[in-house]
Design a protein around this motif. Structure first.
Motif, PDB file in Angstrom:
ATOM      1  N   LYS A 169      -2.018  11.207   7.649  1.00  0.00           N
ATOM      2  CA  LYS A 169      -2.961  10.621   6.720  1.00  0.00           C
ATOM      3  C   LYS A 169      -2.459   9.259   6.269  1.00  0.00           C
ATOM      4  CE  LYS A 169      -5.139  12.890   3.706  1.00  0.00           C
ATOM      5  NZ  LYS A 169      -5.472  13.712   2.506  1.00  0.00           N
TER       6      LYS A 169
ATOM      7  N   PHE B  33      -4.433   1.477  -6.494  1.00  0.00           N
ATOM      8  CA  PHE B  33      -5.066   1.939  -7.727  1.00  0.00           C
ATOM      9  C   PHE B  33      -4.792   3.419  -7.923  1.00  0.00           C
ATOM     10  CE2 PHE B  33      -7.657  -1.854  -7.989  1.00  0.00           C
ATOM     11  CZ  PHE B  33      -7.787  -2.232  -6.669  1.00  0.00           C
TER      12      PHE B  33
ATOM     13  N   TYR C  82      -7.071   6.506  -9.509  1.00  0.00           N
ATOM     14  CA  TYR C  82      -8.344   6.964 -10.040  1.00  0.00           C
ATOM     15  C   TYR C  82      -8.139   8.341 -10.649  1.00  0.00           C
ATOM     16  CZ  TYR C  82     -11.542   3.504  -7.952  1.00  0.00           C
ATOM     17  OH  TYR C  82     -12.240   2.358  -7.634  1.00  0.00           O
TER      18      TYR C  82
ATOM     19  N   LEU D 259      -6.199  10.516  -8.107  1.00  0.00           N
ATOM     20  CA  LEU D 259      -6.341  10.046  -6.730  1.00  0.00           C
ATOM     21  C   LEU D 259      -5.636   8.708  -6.557  1.00  0.00           C
ATOM     22  CD1 LEU D 259     -10.181  10.717  -6.398  1.00  0.00           C
ATOM     23  CD2 LEU D 259      -8.361  12.118  -5.450  1.00  0.00           C
TER      24      LEU D 259
ATOM     25  N   ILE E 242      -6.415  -0.306  -0.972  1.00  0.00           N
ATOM     26  CA  ILE E 242      -7.409  -1.184  -0.347  1.00  0.00           C
ATOM     27  C   ILE E 242      -6.723  -2.005   0.727  1.00  0.00           C
ATOM     28  CG2 ILE E 242      -8.778  -3.265  -0.678  1.00  0.00           C
ATOM     29  CD1 ILE E 242      -9.864  -2.164  -3.157  1.00  0.00           C
TER      30      ILE E 242
ATOM     31  N   LEU F  51     -11.835   1.032   0.425  1.00  0.00           N
ATOM     32  CA  LEU F  51     -10.976   1.994  -0.248  1.00  0.00           C
ATOM     33  C   LEU F  51     -10.561   3.108   0.694  1.00  0.00           C
ATOM     34  CD1 LEU F  51     -12.912   2.607  -3.600  1.00  0.00           C
ATOM     35  CD2 LEU F  51     -11.184   0.884  -3.124  1.00  0.00           C
TER      36      LEU F  51
ATOM     37  N   PHE G 278      -8.643   6.799   0.213  1.00  0.00           N
ATOM     38  CA  PHE G 278      -8.234   7.724  -0.838  1.00  0.00           C
ATOM     39  C   PHE G 278      -7.175   8.699  -0.344  1.00  0.00           C
ATOM     40  CE2 PHE G 278     -11.393   7.176  -4.211  1.00  0.00           C
ATOM     41  CZ  PHE G 278     -12.340   6.404  -3.568  1.00  0.00           C
ATOM     42  N   GLY G 279      -6.226   8.993  -1.225  1.00  0.00           N
ATOM     43  CA  GLY G 279      -5.368  10.128  -0.988  1.00  0.00           C
ATOM     44  C   GLY G 279      -6.113  11.401  -1.354  1.00  0.00           C
ATOM     45  N   GLY G 280      -5.503  12.542  -1.029  1.00  0.00           N
ATOM     46  CA  GLY G 280      -6.162  13.817  -1.279  1.00  0.00           C
ATOM     47  C   GLY G 280      -6.194  14.243  -2.734  1.00  0.00           C
TER      48      GLY G 280
END
Lengths: 113, 113
Positions: free
Chosen positions: A2, A34, A36, A87, A91, A101, A103-105
């Protein structure tokens, strides 16, 4: 592998505890980072950006280590309301799509009374 | 009214049925995205559009199609739904000029039985 990896947790901590989440990213050309926050079954919302020099927003501190391609989030004095999934988001500018973007899991945090 | 509105909020459909998820925005953003979220996998990009005449495949576009009917509207279709498309779907918008200005809709929870 990933592109953005996080420990899924859950992290179960008592109120008032300090907790740290880590995130690794695979693209060394990634430019912006970032954290989230996502509440159960809700949309993700920007918590904070992560700068190379590290940055703090109240009880939250974010750090970036470009050499190790590693991002962290530290939460001090945990509140019940901090319970959520966090999360890690990267970017990448150096692809045909511009600012996209990845995203991690997510890492789930549960703060207990 | 929300800046990014998704309809329906919840939907249960049968295998093989065609279903459309709709997204509309009042942000005035040029860029719109459809993401899918499965437990532990974060959000994965299905399709994105940078303006009305621009449609691009994301990481997991197989089994999906999209239509950008206007700057403010971006719909996602499952031509023949299958159970592994059961997921939480998010629409998002962003301003071309900034990496920080993503706005997510509240999500559509789709169950394919």
């Amino acid at each position: 592998r990933k592109e953005v990896e996080q420990d899924p947790g859950p992290f179960n901590v008592p109120e008032g505890a300090t907790v740290a989440f880590n995130c690794t990213y695979s693209n060394s050309a990634s430019q912006s980072f970032f954290w989230y926050r996502q509440d159960c079954r809700k949309e993700p919302k920007l918590l904070m950006s992560v700068y190379s020099s590290g940055n703090e927003d109240g009880r939250f501190t974010a750090q970036l280590n470009r050499a190790s391609q590693y991002i962290s989030l530290l939460i001090r004095d945990s509140k019940l309301s901090d319970s959520a999934t966090y999360l890690c988001v990267v970017i990448d500018y150096y692809n045909n799509a511009g600012n996209m973007l990845t995203f991690g899991g997510g890492t789930r945090l549960m703060v207990k009374p | 009214d929300a800046d990014v509105t998704q309809t329906p909020r919840n939907r249960i459909t049968k295998t093989g049925k065609r279903i459309m998820l709709e997204c509309s925005q009042t942000k005035g953003h040029d860029r719109m995205y459809w993401y899918r979220q499965d437990p532990g996998l974060g959000l994965r990009l299905i399709y994105y559009s940078f303006d009305v005449k621009d449609i691009n495949k994301g990481e997991i576009s197989d089994g999906y199609s999209v239509s950008r009917q206007a700057q403010a509207k971006f719909s996602l279709s499952l031509e023949s739904a299958i159970p592994n498309q059961t997921a939480l779907y998010f629409c998002a918008t962003s301003d071309a000029g900034t990496a920080y200005g993503y706005t997510f809709g509240s999500g559509t929870r789709l169950t394919v039985v």
